[in-house]
Enzyme design. Structure first.
Site: not given
Lengths: 96, 211
Positions: B116-118, B113
């Site tokens: 962000c950090s999905c 991602c």
């Protein structure tokens, strides 16, 4: 029902726009041309939700596949390598 | 600015006592307090959500993947609608859609991602720190083969490396390929070969020799 502007196989170009605020289209793919791989669904617009609004009308989300060599100058891997990015319809323009 | 609201901040018990709060931790705490104060949810609902998140682990995803290896029809259903297929084996993946993508002889998939950090938390738990690092998020998309090599994964040039950037409403789970030499293995044993990293796509599943 939201009408879908694109179908799998359609060539699309990512808008080369740089609006301020919360956007979900990575910088590195703006201006690049890819192909719609599939329709991921229709979702409330996260670029509106981010500001506490309702995100309606919902927007179609597409999985768009790009050749890595289209996205990165001097990509070092084989020509067949790809990146698939989830992009909302309002970020895409038709490309023939 | 006057401090005229009435509740008491003094009874707060920090989660970590050995370190001073960072700015981000203060901000997180402030948001949590505001959510409760505004009645959006209760402190107990917040706690329950954290507890639920912490209860998710890669073993869930591994169970799902192992079943796709022994049951081709189940695999088709996972690829078609992961939430529905997971429910068949008693796994609730919640409201955020997870899309399963299959590694084949011709394509190796890896997930990042970049914004962000999905991460498919409901199937494999919280992401490792490296997944959230700026280095992984920027490099995995730009020089994926180099990053994979750093994980010890060499993908031959005749196999396409396909990076999936989960920038939006979907989360991705890689279905690693079933290793050779496991023809007579049952699901439970197969699941031991399926690691967190293999479901992110930075490694293949373990080989039978590794167990």
């Amino acid at each position: 029902m939201t009408a879908l502007r694109y179908s799998p196989g359609d060539k699309v170009q990512v808008r080369e726009a740089y609006p301020p605020g919360h956007v979900r289209t990575p910088h590195f793919v703006r201006g690049c041309t890819g192909e719609v791989q599939e329709i991921a669904g229709v979702f409330p617009n996260p670029e509106e939700l981010a500001y506490g609004r309702d995100g309606l009308p919902s927007v179609p989300l597409y999985r768009v596949v790009f050749k890595q060599s289209e996205v990165w100058d001097g990509y070092e891997g084989p020509a067949a390598d790809t990146v698939v990015i989830d992009l909302y319809e309002h970020w895409l323009e038709p490309r023939t | 600015m006057s401090h005229d609201h009435t509740h008491d901040h003094t009874d707060y018990q920090p989660d970590i006592e050995d370190f001073p709060f960072t700015d981000r931790m203060v901000m997180t705490q402030a948001i949590a307090e505001l959510i409760v104060e505004k009645g959006i949810c209760t402190a107990d609902e917040l706690r329950q959500q954290i507890e639920l998140m912490d209860s998710k682990e890669p073993a869930l995803g591994a169970r799902l993947v192992a079943k796709t290896w022994v049951d081709p029809e189940f695999k088709s259903r996972v690829l078609e609608d992961c939430a529905k297929a997971a429910a068949e084996i008693g796994i609730d993946i919640g409201d955020i859609p997870i899309k399963a993508i299959e590694n084949t002889e011709d394509v190796h998939n890896v997930v990042v991602c970049t914004l962000c950090s999905c991460y498919p938390r409901m199937l494999i738990g919280l992401p490792p720190d490296w997944y959230k690092s700026r280095a992984y998020r920027s490099r995995a998309v730009k020089e994926p083969r180099k990053v994979l090599e750093e994980f010890g994964t060499h993908i031959p040039d005749n196999v396409e490396v396909r990076v999936h950037d989960s920038t939006a409403d979907l989360r991705y789970l890689v279905l690693p390929a079933r290793p050779d030499g496991t023809a007579d293995w049952d699901e439970r044993k197969l699941a031991q070969l399926i690691t967190r990293d293999s479901m992110v796509g930075v490694t293949p599943a373990k080989s039978p020799d590794d167990t």
